[in-house]
Design a protein around this motif. Structure first.
Motif, mmCIF file in Angstrom:
data_model
loop_
_atom_site.group_PDB
_atom_site.id
_atom_site.type_symbol
_atom_site.label_atom_id
_atom_site.label_comp_id
_atom_site.label_asym_id
_atom_site.label_seq_id
_atom_site.Cartn_x
_atom_site.Cartn_y
_atom_site.Cartn_z
ATOM 1 N N UNK B 31 0.839 -1.201 0.000
ATOM 2 C CA UNK B 31 0.000 0.000 0.000
ATOM 3 C C UNK B 31 0.874 1.251 0.000
ATOM 4 N N UNK B 32 1.983 1.209 0.740
ATOM 5 C CA UNK B 32 2.893 2.366 0.722
ATOM 6 C C UNK B 32 3.439 2.594 -0.688
ATOM 7 N N UNK B 33 3.812 1.511 -1.362
ATOM 8 C CA UNK B 33 4.269 1.640 -2.744
ATOM 9 C C UNK B 33 3.185 2.274 -3.612
ATOM 10 N N UNK B 34 1.958 1.768 -3.453
ATOM 11 C CA UNK B 34 0.867 2.252 -4.304
ATOM 12 C C UNK B 34 0.541 3.720 -4.028
ATOM 13 N N UNK B 35 0.652 4.125 -2.780
ATOM 14 C CA UNK B 35 0.381 5.536 -2.463
ATOM 15 C C UNK B 35 1.388 6.436 -3.171
ATOM 16 N N UNK B 36 2.620 5.932 -3.320
ATOM 17 C CA UNK B 36 3.638 6.704 -4.036
ATOM 18 C C UNK B 36 3.399 6.642 -5.537
ATOM 19 N N UNK B 37 3.221 5.401 -6.043
ATOM 20 C CA UNK B 37 3.029 5.214 -7.493
ATOM 21 C C UNK B 37 1.819 5.983 -8.022
ATOM 22 N N UNK B 38 0.760 6.002 -7.232
ATOM 23 C CA UNK B 38 -0.493 6.570 -7.747
ATOM 24 C C UNK B 38 -0.799 7.936 -7.140
ATOM 25 N N UNK B 39 0.229 8.589 -6.596
ATOM 26 C CA UNK B 39 0.006 9.844 -5.868
ATOM 27 C C UNK B 39 -0.706 10.905 -6.710
ATOM 28 N N UNK B 40 -0.263 11.058 -7.966
ATOM 29 C CA UNK B 40 -0.861 12.096 -8.830
ATOM 30 C C UNK B 40 -2.362 11.869 -8.972
ATOM 31 N N UNK B 41 -2.707 10.608 -9.214
ATOM 32 C CA UNK B 41 -4.125 10.277 -9.399
ATOM 33 C C UNK B 41 -4.925 10.526 -8.108
ATOM 34 N N UNK B 69 -2.885 16.139 0.890
ATOM 35 C CA UNK B 69 -1.748 16.798 0.236
ATOM 36 C C UNK B 69 -0.624 15.774 0.145
ATOM 37 N N UNK B 70 0.402 16.127 -0.594
ATOM 38 C CA UNK B 70 1.586 15.279 -0.710
ATOM 39 C C UNK B 70 2.139 14.981 0.694
ATOM 40 N N UNK B 71 2.206 16.030 1.514
ATOM 41 C CA UNK B 71 2.746 15.889 2.865
ATOM 42 C C UNK B 71 1.886 14.940 3.709
ATOM 43 N N UNK B 72 0.570 15.123 3.609
ATOM 44 C CA UNK B 72 -0.355 14.304 4.393
ATOM 45 C C UNK B 72 -0.236 12.829 3.974
ATOM 46 N N UNK B 73 -0.145 12.601 2.643
ATOM 47 C CA UNK B 73 0.003 11.223 2.160
ATOM 48 C C UNK B 73 1.299 10.608 2.673
ATOM 49 N N UNK B 74 2.369 11.420 2.694
ATOM 50 C CA UNK B 74 3.654 10.917 3.185
ATOM 51 C C UNK B 74 3.552 10.539 4.668
ATOM 52 N N UNK B 75 2.823 11.363 5.439
ATOM 53 C CA UNK B 75 2.637 11.051 6.860
ATOM 54 C C UNK B 75 1.850 9.758 7.050
ATOM 55 N N UNK B 76 0.809 9.608 6.231
ATOM 56 C CA UNK B 76 -0.009 8.393 6.341
ATOM 57 C C UNK B 76 0.808 7.159 5.965
ATOM 58 N N UNK B 77 1.668 7.309 4.944
ATOM 59 C CA UNK B 77 2.528 6.199 4.537
ATOM 60 C C UNK B 77 3.521 5.860 5.660
ATOM 61 N N UNK B 78 4.052 6.897 6.312
ATOM 62 C CA UNK B 78 4.941 6.670 7.452
ATOM 63 C C UNK B 78 4.215 5.918 8.564
ATOM 64 N N UNK B 79 2.959 6.301 8.771
ATOM 65 C CA UNK B 79 2.157 5.611 9.781
ATOM 66 C C UNK B 79 2.041 4.127 9.459
ATOM 67 N N UNK B 80 1.855 3.798 8.169
ATOM 68 C CA UNK B 80 1.771 2.381 7.782
ATOM 69 C C UNK B 80 3.082 1.663 8.090
ATOM 70 N N UNK B 81 4.199 2.377 7.903
ATOM 71 C CA UNK B 81 5.496 1.761 8.205
ATOM 72 C C UNK B 81 5.592 1.466 9.707
#
Lengths: 413, 413
Positions: B31-41, B69-81
């Motif tokens: 899911x972290x990969x997908x959040x990065x890969x599909x961020x624009x969408x 936002x990009x920042x918020x998505x990055x935080x959520x991805x960090x949370x998954x980690x």
């Protein structure tokens, strides 16, 4: 009226939760002394109550559960000793420190004031209050009307025991009037931290549906035994008989046996012979009835209901998958058992059956706080939230997180 | 319609609970990969949704919480980690053997299928599903209608992540229609193991009252700060400002400040000055208003309600006992704080306040799964049963006791 009991309970609970574990254990020791010192009086009050109930037409299991004997009192006192020896359920839990230095410490604390609505089984007043006192909670007991005098006396003894240990009397109270309105009032007693119904399915369903205070659902047990083709059939018969005949009126008794097609003939004939003198009535599906013509025809209610009697439902299944599907459909998440010597079947049954306790080659009758070594139980939870299975001390606690700071703030510094 | 989602969820959950912990963690990594890969969408879908909501008149905090936002998505991805790195909540618990040789083993298992009704905060779809996947549960998400497109896309990404890890897609699903009837249907969806409402007081109260499936009450926080006479007043002002101004729209924000009579003048004038530029409106009792004539008169609702705005209630108290009594009467068992350098006052406050988290010299804003180090939270429980405070992985599990026998019976041998 119950509002006054609740207020007294809340005040008493504050004293109890601040007392250390050894002080709370002293109450249990004092109660054991009092049960011995006042045994003659307890048995006399109980006997008078039993005679009145008998005169009013109470018989069988309902009468039996009302009776206290010297032996039963000794067992209950032993239970209090076991509970006193268990570790204190209150106190320390995880500690951790955040990057900013804020120190967090999750501690276990009492729930507060517990209400218990039960039927006419006076020993419950001893075991349940033993658990609530040990865990720093106050309790308000509401017994069935046949047991009212005995429960009232036992409550007074608890209050004396609390005083002997220097703790507030009202940590144990009971509703001294039989009117149903007090049970209803208890279900809506805002401020009560938990209400536990302990008794038959009717009582439990009423409380679960009607209560506006937090409730834990207990005790309905439509328990199954699956006899696999790789079962030791002697063991299966013995476990079936213990589960059905040992004490048919309780929730951990067996209600349905599911038998693998490959061993149906051998198992059913032996089981029927073994249970014949016990007076068990078999309710079978068509395949069972071809082997046991004495069985009456089983219908949908036979699969769904908890008999709590010497009736037994029986069904032939193709194997593990059909047994699992039947249990998933009709089980009540209480206790389920498999008899098999096949490792894969046993492990799969343990893994896939969704119940509080799942047995492999043992009787479902062990689902019980005494048997499990908890010294007592406040009920057997059949829900997944908060507590599952026999509820001992930990089920009567919750957590609180203490945070020790030096002025830490999150967003604005 | 929800019955079909529920059936799919149940089937998928069987696959998930049999997968080992590393496999479940692989889903979070995918899911972290997908959040990065599909961020624009993701950002484009979200932006379109934000624009529609704005055009429909949504403003302020309600609009802000909808924005990714990009920042918020990055935080959520960090949370998954962080969640992936936490210990597996499933598996071993206490083992013990009865005198008769019956071996008991209590294990931690998933609850099953979790329903989550939340408002238009799309990040919830990432953090809540991260916790349910990790803990072996299936989830059905029901978001507010403004966030529906974003949540639908995030659900698809979770399903792709599950497939990448070789697990069943339907362990994460969402209700793709906005109609209120589906929320109602969810509250009565027999077979759902737990329903969590996450949002404002109205939503939570509706769910708690109306639902017939198990519910955990979350999030209403009428949080207090007690400023003792032995407080460091600079620290108290800083903690008050963080609690009131940092993010007033959330449940761990401060709503009422109680100030000791001996420091009322010094504290209130400094606090007023510090919060003046933030636009805070004070609601005070008569004593507060004598010091701060700008404060409007506080009435019963000011003590009882959660403002969730830049309003602040203030009251002068005689000392700790009056503060404790006020919190006992008006608190919602969420987060409460004291600022003091007096050891006895601090310890007594921690001991006697009945809340999920109690702070001594720190901001109530730390009551949060991310802040606590859980990587995420599925909600903040304000009830005592099952889970209390920020709910992480363990709150999504229950226990099952496995019993391994050799033919043990209880009464009949």
């Amino acid at each position: 009226m119950l509002n006054q009991l609740l207020q007294q309970a809340k005040d008493a609970q504050k004293g109890l939760r601040l007392a250390d574990g050894s002080r709370r254990n002293q109450v249990l020791a004092a109660m054991r002394d009092l049960l011995r010192e006042r045994q003659t009086e307890i048995l006399a009050v109980n006997q008078a109550e039993v005679q009145r109930a008998e005169a009013a037409g109470l018989t069988g299991a309902l009468l039996k559960r009302l009776v206290l004997t010297e032996k039963k009192l000794a067992e209950l006192a032993d239970g209090l000793k076991t509970v006193a020896r268990l570790p204190d359920p209150l106190g320390q839990g995880p500690r951790w420190t955040l990057d900013n230095g804020l120190k967090l410490n999750t501690v276990r604390v009492p729930l507060g004031v517990i209400g218990l609505i039960f039927e006419s089984r006076p020993g419950v007043a001893i075991e349940a209050a033993g658990l609530t006192v040990k865990s720093g909670n106050a309790i308000i007991l509401r017994s069935g009307h046949e047991a009212l005098d005995t429960v009232t006396l036992l409550t007074r003894l608890w209050q004396d025991a609390l005083e002997r240990a220097g703790l507030p009397r009202f940590a144990v109270q009971s509703v001294e009037k039989p009117d149903r309105q007090y049970a209803v009032e208890m279900m809506h007693l805002t401020g009560l931290d938990l209400l536990i119904p302990r008794g038959g399915a009717g009582l439990i369903q009423t409380v679960v549906k009607e209560a506006t205070v937090p409730v834990i659902e207990t005790g309905v047990g439509n328990c199954h035994l699956y006899v696999d083709k790789a079962a030791d059939l002697d063991m299966a018969v013995k476990i079936l008989r213990d589960g059905k005949v040992g004490n048919p009126a309780v929730c951990n008794a067996l209600e349905t046996v599911l038998v693998h097609r490959d061993v149906k003939e051998a198992f059913l004939t032996r089981a029927y012979a073994a249970l014949e003198d016990d007076g068990v009535t078999w309710h079978g599906d068509p395949e069972v009835r071809r082997i046991l013509p004495q069985a009456v025809a089983a219908d949908e209610p036979d699969w769904a209901n908890e008999y709590l009697s010497l009736d037994l439902a029986a069904k032939v299944v193709d194997g593990l998958e059909e047994a699992l599907a039947h249990i998933e459909r009709y089980g009540t998440f209480h206790s389920e058992a498999v008899v098999t010597n096949d490792y894969v079947v046993g492990q799969t049954f343990l893994e896939r059956v969704d119940a509080a306790v799942v047995y492999w080659n043992a009787s479902t009758r062990f689902t019980d706080g005494f048997q499990f070594g908890f010294g007592a139980e406040v009920g057997i939870s059949t829900q997944k939230m908060h507590a599952r299975g026999p509820m001992g001390l930990e089920a009567l606690t919750t957590t609180k997180t203490l945070a020790y700071g030096m002025g830490q703030t999150r967003d604005l510094h």
